[in-house]
Scaffold this motif. Sequence first.
Motif, short mmCIF file in Angstrom:
data_model
loop_
_atom_site.label_atom_id
_atom_site.label_comp_id
_atom_site.label_asym_id
_atom_site.label_seq_id
_atom_site.Cartn_x
_atom_site.Cartn_y
_atom_site.Cartn_z
N ARG A 138 -13.66 -28.84 -48.61
CA ARG A 138 -14.23 -29.41 -47.26
C ARG A 138 -15.08 -30.88 -47.60
O ARG A 138 -16.23 -30.71 -48.05
N PRO A 139 -14.39 -31.87 -47.33
CA PRO A 139 -15.02 -33.01 -47.23
C PRO A 139 -16.02 -33.07 -45.91
O PRO A 139 -15.25 -32.84 -44.85
N PHE A 140 -17.11 -33.75 -45.88
CA PHE A 140 -17.93 -34.13 -44.82
C PHE A 140 -19.00 -35.05 -45.05
O PHE A 140 -19.29 -35.37 -46.08
N MET A 141 -19.33 -35.51 -43.91
CA MET A 141 -20.19 -36.63 -43.74
C MET A 141 -21.33 -36.18 -42.53
O MET A 141 -21.01 -35.75 -41.66
N PHE A 142 -22.42 -36.70 -42.73
CA PHE A 142 -23.55 -36.49 -41.82
C PHE A 142 -24.63 -37.30 -42.01
O PHE A 142 -24.86 -38.18 -42.83
N ALA A 143 -25.48 -37.59 -40.86
CA ALA A 143 -26.60 -38.63 -40.77
C ALA A 143 -27.82 -38.06 -41.42
O ALA A 143 -28.46 -36.77 -41.11
N SER A 144 -28.07 -38.53 -42.65
CA SER A 144 -29.20 -38.09 -43.17
C SER A 144 -30.61 -39.04 -43.07
O SER A 144 -31.59 -38.70 -43.45
N GLY A 145 -30.16 -40.25 -42.43
CA GLY A 145 -31.41 -41.18 -41.95
C GLY A 145 -32.33 -40.41 -41.29
O GLY A 145 -32.02 -39.21 -40.21
N THR A 146 -33.58 -40.58 -41.10
CA THR A 146 -34.60 -40.22 -40.33
C THR A 146 -35.08 -40.87 -38.92
O THR A 146 -34.76 -42.11 -38.79
N GLY A 147 -35.77 -40.15 -38.04
CA GLY A 147 -36.21 -40.68 -36.90
C GLY A 147 -35.89 -40.02 -35.57
O GLY A 147 -34.81 -39.49 -35.32
N PHE A 148 -36.98 -39.98 -34.85
CA PHE A 148 -36.24 -39.06 -33.51
C PHE A 148 -35.99 -40.13 -32.33
O PHE A 148 -35.56 -39.57 -31.30
N HIS A 149 -35.75 -41.48 -32.50
CA HIS A 149 -35.25 -42.00 -31.52
C HIS A 149 -33.75 -41.83 -31.47
O HIS A 149 -33.00 -41.72 -32.47
N ALA A 150 -33.40 -41.82 -30.43
CA ALA A 150 -31.97 -41.47 -30.13
C ALA A 150 -30.92 -42.55 -30.29
O ALA A 150 -30.79 -43.53 -29.38
N SER A 151 -30.58 -42.90 -31.65
CA SER A 151 -29.73 -44.17 -32.03
C SER A 151 -29.00 -43.32 -33.23
O SER A 151 -29.45 -42.75 -33.81
N PRO A 152 -27.99 -44.20 -33.67
CA PRO A 152 -27.17 -43.92 -34.86
C PRO A 152 -28.44 -44.08 -36.06
O PRO A 152 -29.38 -44.78 -36.07
N ALA A 153 -28.18 -43.27 -37.31
CA ALA A 153 -29.02 -43.02 -38.34
C ALA A 153 -28.65 -44.36 -39.24
O ALA A 153 -27.69 -45.02 -38.98
N ASP A 154 -29.58 -44.78 -39.97
CA ASP A 154 -29.22 -45.76 -40.78
C ASP A 154 -28.98 -45.40 -42.32
O ASP A 154 -28.78 -46.29 -43.36
N ALA A 155 -28.76 -43.99 -42.57
CA ALA A 155 -28.21 -43.60 -44.03
C ALA A 155 -27.58 -42.16 -43.63
O ALA A 155 -27.61 -41.48 -42.53
N TYR A 156 -26.44 -42.09 -44.54
CA TYR A 156 -25.51 -40.83 -44.36
C TYR A 156 -25.24 -40.59 -45.77
O TYR A 156 -25.55 -41.02 -46.88
N LYS A 157 -24.80 -39.02 -45.76
CA LYS A 157 -24.36 -38.57 -46.83
C LYS A 157 -22.87 -38.05 -46.73
O LYS A 157 -22.55 -37.56 -45.84
N PHE A 158 -22.04 -38.34 -47.85
CA PHE A 158 -20.98 -37.73 -47.87
C PHE A 158 -20.75 -36.79 -49.15
O PHE A 158 -20.91 -37.19 -50.09
N ILE A 159 -20.12 -35.86 -48.86
CA ILE A 159 -20.04 -34.57 -49.84
C ILE A 159 -18.56 -33.99 -49.86
O ILE A 159 -18.04 -34.00 -48.48
N ILE A 160 -18.19 -33.54 -50.98
CA ILE A 160 -17.00 -32.66 -51.06
C ILE A 160 -17.27 -31.54 -51.63
O ILE A 160 -18.01 -31.55 -52.74
N CYS A 161 -17.11 -30.35 -50.95
CA CYS A 161 -17.44 -28.96 -51.65
C CYS A 161 -15.91 -28.25 -51.74
O CYS A 161 -15.15 -28.68 -51.17
N SER A 162 -15.82 -27.29 -52.50
CA SER A 162 -14.73 -26.41 -52.66
C SER A 162 -14.92 -24.97 -52.73
O SER A 162 -15.95 -24.40 -53.02
N ALA A 163 -14.04 -24.04 -52.16
CA ALA A 163 -14.12 -22.62 -52.25
C ALA A 163 -13.00 -21.89 -52.46
O ALA A 163 -11.95 -22.34 -51.79
#
Length: 351
Positions: A138-163
């Motif tokens: 399972r490769p995945f990416m998500f917004a880790s950047g912070t803020g309540f303003h409705a806009s794209p984040a400025d930081a992201y995280k890419f992770i690969i897990c397996s099962a």
Amino acid sequence: MTSSIEIQRVKSSKIASVDFDNLPFGSVYSDHMLTCDFVNGKWQEPKIVPFAPITLDPSAKIFHYGQSIFEGMKAYKDTDENVMLFRPLENCKRLNKSAERLVIPQIPEDIFMDGLKALLEVDSDWIPTNDGSSLYIRPFMFASGTGFHASPADAYKFIICSAPSGPYFAGKVKVLIEEKYARAANGGVGYAKAGGNYAAQFYPTQLAIDKGYNQVIWTDDNSHQFIEEAGAMNIFVRINDTLITSPTSDRILDGITRKSILQIAEDNGIDTEIRKISVGEVVEAAKDGSLKEMFGAGTAAVISPISGFGYNDNDFDLPELENPYAAQLKKLITDIQTNKSEDPYGWRVML
């Protein structure tokens, strides 16, 4: 890059506690995961660390605006202990296609591929060899950047897990053709593997389960007169001896298993059509006996046969065939994936 990836190994593996003869799907996790952060406008160096919880700020934008995408892949091991992937570059390309739609920075191919290979080297012992089992990735990416303003984040995280996982579905499934809810709409994100697409499926799927069905057949958002997908999978319909599947669009995922099945079917003398399939056509074919098979296709299940469907308060059973296309095609594709046959397409990637 593989040799330069930092690796932090677990102090003690938990593999001895796993019953590889009775694996559930996707709920037992291997020892390590690959992580890579996007900060200050660029992707940082990836690293492999012990599988563990992630700490995020409560204001991380993933929680508020849903910038999250993922892929599904499998690794296999043959009798000679060779480790194999199936069309992994297609997963990388599709992840980046999803990233573009959700304004997430695209992951460089070398980080994806070299990181994946390094992770599989570290956790090679976790790849099952039992028939029907594999290491689900399972490769995945998500917004880790912070803020309540409705806009794209400025930081992201890419992770690969397996099962390490057994079969996704056991046996055939009974489905309900959806007449009210839609999985996706024109101009939307249905073609992307966005987490929110799947969250929105849960409610109508639960309604179908409450009625005695296993899954939903999604129809188009406008008229609900054309079938599009089967749960979280692409759908195939066999009428007489022709195998039909819906064309991809803004609403329909460009499935890697779907593309592979179409190629293998054509090369093995099975007539295929890529076109719209109306609910009325399927119902009439069920009534006159020309509807021979329906099945879902996707990474997790590969091929999931459908035993019957419900529509407009009526149930229709599909015939039991001696040598269905579903079984033929599943064997052909899984034999390529597991190195039991030749791979004329160059889809199998040996590590």
